[in-house]
Motif scaffolding. Structure first.
Motif, PDB file in Angstrom:
ATOM      1  N   PRO A  48      -6.962  -8.548  -3.201  1.00 47.46           N
ATOM      2  CA  PRO A  48      -6.855  -7.387  -1.847  1.00 47.46           C
ATOM      3  C   PRO A  48      -5.790  -7.602  -0.940  1.00 47.46           C
ATOM      4  CG  PRO A  48      -8.990  -8.645  -2.409  1.00 47.46           C
ATOM      5  CD  PRO A  48      -8.158  -9.314  -3.127  1.00 47.46           C
ATOM      6  N   PHE A  49      -5.327  -8.717  -0.905  1.00 51.34           N
ATOM      7  CA  PHE A  49      -4.215  -9.015   0.158  1.00 51.34           C
ATOM      8  C   PHE A  49      -2.933  -8.380  -0.485  1.00 51.34           C
ATOM      9  CE2 PHE A  49      -6.924 -12.421   1.488  1.00 51.34           C
ATOM     10  CZ  PHE A  49      -7.287 -12.073   2.794  1.00 51.34           C
ATOM     11  N   ALA A  50      -2.930  -8.549  -1.766  1.00 51.55           N
ATOM     12  CA  ALA A  50      -1.659  -7.773  -2.506  1.00 51.55           C
ATOM     13  C   ALA A  50      -1.785  -6.219  -2.506  1.00 51.55           C
ATOM     14  CB  ALA A  50      -1.601  -8.479  -3.902  1.00 51.55           C
ATOM     15  N   ALA A  51      -2.948  -5.921  -2.860  1.00 48.56           N
ATOM     16  CA  ALA A  51      -3.324  -4.354  -2.513  1.00 48.56           C
ATOM     17  C   ALA A  51      -2.958  -3.812  -1.116  1.00 48.56           C
ATOM     18  CB  ALA A  51      -4.580  -4.156  -3.041  1.00 48.56           C
ATOM     19  N   ALA A  52      -3.150  -4.624  -0.208  1.00 43.41           N
ATOM     20  CA  ALA A  52      -2.971  -4.221   1.113  1.00 43.41           C
ATOM     21  C   ALA A  52      -1.610  -4.307   1.647  1.00 43.41           C
ATOM     22  CB  ALA A  52      -3.768  -5.215   2.235  1.00 43.41           C
ATOM     23  N   TRP A  53      -0.695  -5.317   0.966  1.00 44.36           N
ATOM     24  CA  TRP A  53       0.668  -5.509   1.076  1.00 44.36           C
ATOM     25  C   TRP A  53       1.444  -4.238   0.383  1.00 44.36           C
ATOM     26  CZ3 TRP A  53       4.453  -6.670   3.989  1.00 44.36           C
ATOM     27  CH2 TRP A  53       5.716  -6.908   3.363  1.00 44.36           C
ATOM     28  N   LEU A  54       0.921  -3.805  -0.534  1.00 45.34           N
ATOM     29  CA  LEU A  54       1.508  -2.972  -1.513  1.00 45.34           C
ATOM     30  C   LEU A  54       1.184  -1.498  -0.646  1.00 45.34           C
ATOM     31  CD1 LEU A  54       2.846  -1.447  -3.894  1.00 45.34           C
ATOM     32  CD2 LEU A  54       0.593  -1.386  -4.952  1.00 45.34           C
ATOM     33  N   TRP A  55      -0.058  -1.119  -0.057  1.00 49.10           N
ATOM     34  CA  TRP A  55      -0.198  -0.008   0.629  1.00 49.10           C
ATOM     35  C   TRP A  55       0.687  -0.080   2.133  1.00 49.10           C
ATOM     36  CZ3 TRP A  55      -1.921   0.493   5.730  1.00 49.10           C
ATOM     37  CH2 TRP A  55      -2.463   1.775   6.088  1.00 49.10           C
ATOM     38  N   GLY A  56       0.878  -1.279   2.728  1.00 47.16           N
ATOM     39  CA  GLY A  56       1.644  -1.212   3.722  1.00 47.16           C
ATOM     40  C   GLY A  56       3.088  -0.865   3.485  1.00 47.16           C
ATOM     41  N   VAL A  57       3.514  -1.477   2.509  1.00 49.07           N
ATOM     42  CA  VAL A  57       5.058  -1.153   2.199  1.00 49.07           C
ATOM     43  C   VAL A  57       5.326   0.296   1.998  1.00 49.07           C
ATOM     44  CG1 VAL A  57       6.680  -1.279   0.463  1.00 49.07           C
ATOM     45  CG2 VAL A  57       5.569  -3.558   1.406  1.00 49.07           C
ATOM     46  N   ARG A  58       4.139   0.909   1.168  1.00 51.08           N
ATOM     47  CA  ARG A  58       4.435   2.341   1.038  1.00 51.08           C
ATOM     48  C   ARG A  58       4.048   3.193   2.212  1.00 51.08           C
ATOM     49  NH1 ARG A  58       0.069   6.161  -2.393  1.00 51.08           N
ATOM     50  NH2 ARG A  58       1.555   8.128  -2.552  1.00 51.08           N
ATOM     51  N   GLN A  59       3.322   2.837   3.124  1.00 50.00           N
ATOM     52  CA  GLN A  59       3.052   3.505   4.445  1.00 50.00           C
ATOM     53  C   GLN A  59       4.075   3.285   5.246  1.00 50.00           C
ATOM     54  OE1 GLN A  59       0.433   6.070   4.657  1.00 50.00           O
ATOM     55  NE2 GLN A  59      -0.012   5.472   2.438  1.00 50.00           N
ATOM     56  N   LEU A  60       4.249   2.254   5.417  1.00 52.68           N
ATOM     57  CA  LEU A  60       5.497   1.812   6.665  1.00 52.68           C
ATOM     58  C   LEU A  60       6.586   2.129   6.232  1.00 52.68           C
ATOM     59  CD1 LEU A  60       3.617  -1.382   8.191  1.00 52.68           C
ATOM     60  CD2 LEU A  60       3.294   1.107   8.857  1.00 52.68           C
ATOM     61  N   GLY A  61       6.983   2.096   4.998  1.00 49.50           N
ATOM     62  CA  GLY A  61       8.379   2.097   4.522  1.00 49.50           C
ATOM     63  C   GLY A  61       8.789   3.597   4.116  1.00 49.50           C
ATOM     64  N   GLY A  62       7.621   4.343   3.635  1.00 44.21           N
ATOM     65  CA  GLY A  62       7.852   5.735   3.214  1.00 44.21           C
ATOM     66  C   GLY A  62       8.192   5.662   1.665  1.00 44.21           C
ATOM     67  N   TYR A  63       7.886   4.743   0.993  1.00 41.98           N
ATOM     68  CA  TYR A  63       8.278   4.650  -0.344  1.00 41.98           C
ATOM     69  C   TYR A  63       7.468   5.208  -1.368  1.00 41.98           C
ATOM     70  CZ  TYR A  63      11.429   0.879   1.441  1.00 41.98           C
ATOM     71  OH  TYR A  63      12.386   0.165   2.259  1.00 41.98           O
ATOM     72  N   ALA A  64       7.845   5.729  -2.037  1.00 43.53           N
ATOM     73  CA  ALA A  64       7.137   6.634  -3.233  1.00 43.53           C
ATOM     74  C   ALA A  64       6.390   5.173  -4.286  1.00 43.53           C
ATOM     75  CB  ALA A  64       7.639   7.591  -4.209  1.00 43.53           C
ATOM     76  N   LEU A  65       5.267   5.336  -4.901  1.00 40.71           N
ATOM     77  CA  LEU A  65       4.928   4.494  -5.787  1.00 40.71           C
ATOM     78  C   LEU A  65       5.868   4.612  -7.080  1.00 40.71           C
ATOM     79  CD1 LEU A  65       1.055   4.212  -5.650  1.00 40.71           C
ATOM     80  CD2 LEU A  65       2.735   2.515  -4.876  1.00 40.71           C
ATOM     81  N   PRO A  66       6.355   3.510  -7.799  1.00 38.83           N
ATOM     82  CA  PRO A  66       7.226   3.469  -8.950  1.00 38.83           C
ATOM     83  C   PRO A  66       6.440   3.862 -10.097  1.00 38.83           C
ATOM     84  CG  PRO A  66       7.120   1.178  -8.380  1.00 38.83           C
ATOM     85  CD  PRO A  66       6.274   2.101  -7.205  1.00 38.83           C
ATOM     86  N   GLY A  67       6.997   4.521 -11.017  1.00 36.53           N
ATOM     87  CA  GLY A  67       6.460   4.939 -12.407  1.00 36.53           C
ATOM     88  C   GLY A  67       6.856   3.781 -13.384  1.00 36.53           C
TER      89      GLY A  67
END
Length: 304
Positions: A48-67
């Protein structure tokens, strides 16, 4: 975004510190859950913490999820399986009569990381980094020698024993895991923060499914104990995810041999805890090991 050339250093130090705390929490859980149960805690409650970190990086950094592609999937599965196998082999080593020799050989991981990274990723190690790796490895061996009277001779003469070979295999598996995670982050071709976060979430999921599934088949009671111990397990899961986030992010920036060599600072953190909390005295051999290890850490930070 191109990271600063030095950024991997504080990230790696953080990862080592977080891993020290995770190990302490996990050690507390081992008596109740068993070794593999405590290992599952690291993956299951870290997810859950790994998923939260991924969400935070995407939202705060404005990065798209890679393919992700087949190369990424292959690296993640290789690394995840290698890490589980390495842990199992190390447990097998601990069951051997002369386990200290096998544990010592497992600590050749850093040398094997440098070799595998060169073979599979083309990450060459320069002469300065090679000196750092040699100092770090020798320092680690002196900190916990297989034979306190003749540590180096025992290592050189005992390498063909069953225990030593199991230790070498464990070190090789840990090395493959580290190289695999570096390969996974590079395969994503994205920003280093997103690469580290995405690889972390994928690896935690794979390892939770693999180890959790295996334990469910072999020892369902162990899985139930892990689920019942969720309150005590959350801190270990959080620190495990925090440590892995640091490792993977650093590996997305810097060659894995440099990261894992500097990561040996974890041993210094552990010995500080032993000295301050448990009032344990260090032998001259161990003090020499700390000096060599510190020298290796200083050198690797200057290698780039």
């Amino acid at each position: 975004m191109v990271p600063a050339a030095w950024l991997w250093i504080p990230i790696t130090v953080w990862a080592a510190f977080a891993q020290t705390l995770r190990n302490a929490a996990q050690r507390h859980l081992t008596a109740e859950l068993g070794t593999l149960g405590a290992t599952l805690v690291r993956f299951l409650y870290g997810l859950p913490f790994a998923a939260a970190w991924l969400w935070g990086v995407r939202q705060l950094g404005g990065y798209a999820l890679p393919g992700p592609d087949y190369a990424f999937a292959l690296w993640v599965v290789l690394a995840s399986v290698s890490q589980i196998v390495a842990t199992a082999l190390l447990l097998r080593v601990m069951a051997e009569r002369n386990f200290a020799l096998g544990v010592a050989y497992s600590k050749t991981e850093i040398i094997q990381v440098a070799l595998f990274a060169l073979i599979f990723l083309g990450d060459a190690v320069g002469p300065v980094a090679a000196i750092a790796i040699a100092c770090g490895t020798l320092g680690v061996l002196l900190l916990s020698p297989a034979d306190k009277a003749h540590p180096l001779r025992t290592m050189l003469t005992g390498w063909t024993s069953r225990t030593a070979l199991l230790g070498l295999a464990s070190g090789a598996s840990f090395a493959l895991a580290a190289v695999g995670y570096r390969g996974a982050t590079l395969a994503l071709h994205t920003e280093f923060l997103m690469a580290g976060a995405y690889t972390l979430a994928a690896a935690q999921l794979v390892q939770t499914v693999l180890l959790g599934g295996w334990l469910a088949v072999r020892d369902l009671a162990a899985v139930l104990r892990v689920l019942r111990a969720w309150r005590a397990s959350l801190f270990a899961g959080f620190m495990g995810a925090a440590a892995s986030a640091g490792w993977f992010t650093a590996m997305a920036i810097e060659p894995v041999a440099h990261v894992r060599t500097l990561g040996l600072i974890e041993l210094l953190f552990s010995y500080v805890v032993s000295r301050r909390v448990f009032r344990e005295r260090l032998s001259r051999l161990q003090l020499g090991g700390i000096a060599l290890l510190t020298l290796g850490l200083v050198i690797v930070t200057l290698a780039r």
